[in-house]
Design an enzyme around this catalytic site. Structure first.
Site, PDB file in Angstrom:
ATOM      1  N   ASP A 125       0.839  -1.196   0.000  1.00  0.00           N
ATOM      2  CA  ASP A 125       0.000   0.000   0.000  1.00  0.00           C
ATOM      3  C   ASP A 125       0.875   1.248   0.000  1.00  0.00           C
ATOM      4  O   ASP A 125       2.016   1.230   0.454  1.00  0.00           O
ATOM      5  CB  ASP A 125      -0.911   0.004   1.230  1.00  0.00           C
ATOM      6  CG  ASP A 125      -1.739  -1.272   1.321  1.00  0.00           C
ATOM      7  OD1 ASP A 125      -1.945  -1.904   0.270  1.00  0.00           O
ATOM      8  OD2 ASP A 125      -2.145  -1.632   2.444  1.00  0.00           O
ATOM      9  N   THR A 126       0.305   2.334  -0.481  1.00  0.00           N
ATOM     10  CA  THR A 126       1.063   3.581  -0.575  1.00  0.00           C
ATOM     11  C   THR A 126       1.562   4.034   0.791  1.00  0.00           C
ATOM     12  O   THR A 126       2.700   4.495   0.929  1.00  0.00           O
ATOM     13  CB  THR A 126       0.194   4.679  -1.206  1.00  0.00           C
ATOM     14  OG1 THR A 126      -0.279   4.233  -2.478  1.00  0.00           O
ATOM     15  CG2 THR A 126       0.984   5.965  -1.380  1.00  0.00           C
TER      16      THR A 126
END
Length: 369
Positions: free
Chosen positions: A234-235
């Site tokens: 995930d970012t």
């Protein structure tokens, strides 16, 4: 007068005999008979014994000359030594050829066979007339994806060989000689690269981002070989992510069939009941199905702040965050600390390092390669 002359004759004869008999015990007579070069020795055909300075000694043999058997003495006295060839022509050896002569002979042989056509032996196995490897197989081995994905690249006219676009499936190429490009980038057909990146928060898990955000490709822009990431993060999730050009290894590392475990550290707020770990291991119902953790433990507790470790082999999007949120504990910070046998360790955020041969071997063994 007659008697005196007879006495003198007999005296001379006696003296001669006495000298001969006495010479046998000294340097005359037999001493002269045994010496080298005696005419009597040559006439009678008797073998003479060589003088000490004339004798030739063989290692492991006798003083009479070298042995002619297959033992050590016949090979020059040492095991594996040069074999002694019999000399011809009265012990004379042929003079060695000079380097200039060898060079002229070699040049003459090259000129003799330079213009002759090369003969190719017939091949009898099926498909022998088609040399090289199939293009999609070479691309898959170079890390461009599975063979099916590489076939789609060929259908989309994104692959070129020696400057010509290839759209025919099954085209055979020579990886050592042909230049293969995908989307204009040269494909490394033989060398495999493996890197581990400690991805910082805010970096997108893609090699290129159309919106201009910071992505994984920004960390490998100076690489001549095209790399791609193994799985995603995930970012806002930090931690280890692998980069490679080995397509088959990347496919197996991310497929649930091979069960490669990923380890995460999550910061959550309690209080944390004891049965939460059991609940995560048994499985939590999400909107896209059940999700189960392979391992769960509390690493550190400071008041109501907990640091927990979650290990699972699934790779669905936001899987750890969604599991803990469904259990009632939203994640404040998430870090992936290990991907299979490769641990993050003390690698700093944003640093890229090359995996060692041992680590690559551990990854191969993990997925059965």
């Amino acid at each position: 007068m007659r008697s005196s002359s007879g006495r003198n004759s007999s005296g001379n004869n006696g003296g001669s005999r006495g000298g001969n008999s006495g010479g046998r015990g000294s340097s005359g007579g037999r001493g002269n008979y045994r010496g080298a070069g005696n005419s009597r020795d040559d006439k009678q055909g008797r073998p003479r014994k060589p003088r000490p300075e004339e004798r030739s000694y063989d290692v492991g043999g006798t003083s009479d000359g070298p042995k002619r058997g297959r033992g050590a003495a016949a090979r020059g006295g040492a095991k594996g030594g040069p074999r002694q060839s019999p000399q011809r022509g009265g012990g004379r050896t042929a003079p060695a050829r000079t380097r200039e002569l060898d060079a002229r002979i070699e040049e003459r042989n090259r000129e003799r066979y330079a213009n002759k056509p090369q003969i190719k032996t017939p091949k009898t196995f099926p498909g022998a007339e088609q040399e090289g490897e199939r293009l999609q197989k070479v691309l898959a081995r170079a890390g461009m994806g599975s063979r099916r994905a590489c076939e789609e690249l060929i259908d989309q006219a994104r692959v070129e060989v020696n400057g010509k676009i290839v759209v025919e499936q099954g085209t055979r190429v020579d990886p050592d000689k042909d230049e293969i490009k995908v989307d204009g980038l040269t494909v490394a057909t033989q060398s495999y690269l493996f890197f581990a990146l400690n991805k910082p928060a805010g970096v997108v898990s893609t090699m290129e981002d159309p919106d201009g955000r910071q992505c994984l490709g920004d960390y490998v822009t100076n690489r001549e070989t095209r790399l791609f990431h193994v799985g995603r993060l995930d970012t806002e999730t930090e931690g280890i992510i692998l980069l490679t050009n080995h397509g088959e290894l990347a496919h197996r590392l991310t497929h649930p069939k091979y069960g490669v475990k990923k380890t995460y550290l999550a910061a959550i707020t309690g209080p944390l009941p004891r049965e939460v770990g059991k609940r995560l291991k048994e499985g939590i119902q999400l909107e896209d199905g059940y999700a189960r953790a392979d391992h769960f433990r509390v690493v550190e507790q400071t008041g109501k702040n907990y640091l927990v470790e979650v290990q699972l082999h699934e790779g669905r999007k936001h899987i750890v965050r969604r599991m803990l949120a469904e259990a009632g504990f939203p994640v404040e910070k998430l870090v992936r600390t290990a991907f299979g046998p490769i641990a993050l360790g003390d690698q700093k955020s944003g640093w890229l390092r090359r995996l060692t041969n041992t680590e690559v071997g551990m990854l191969m063994k993990e997925v059965g390669l």
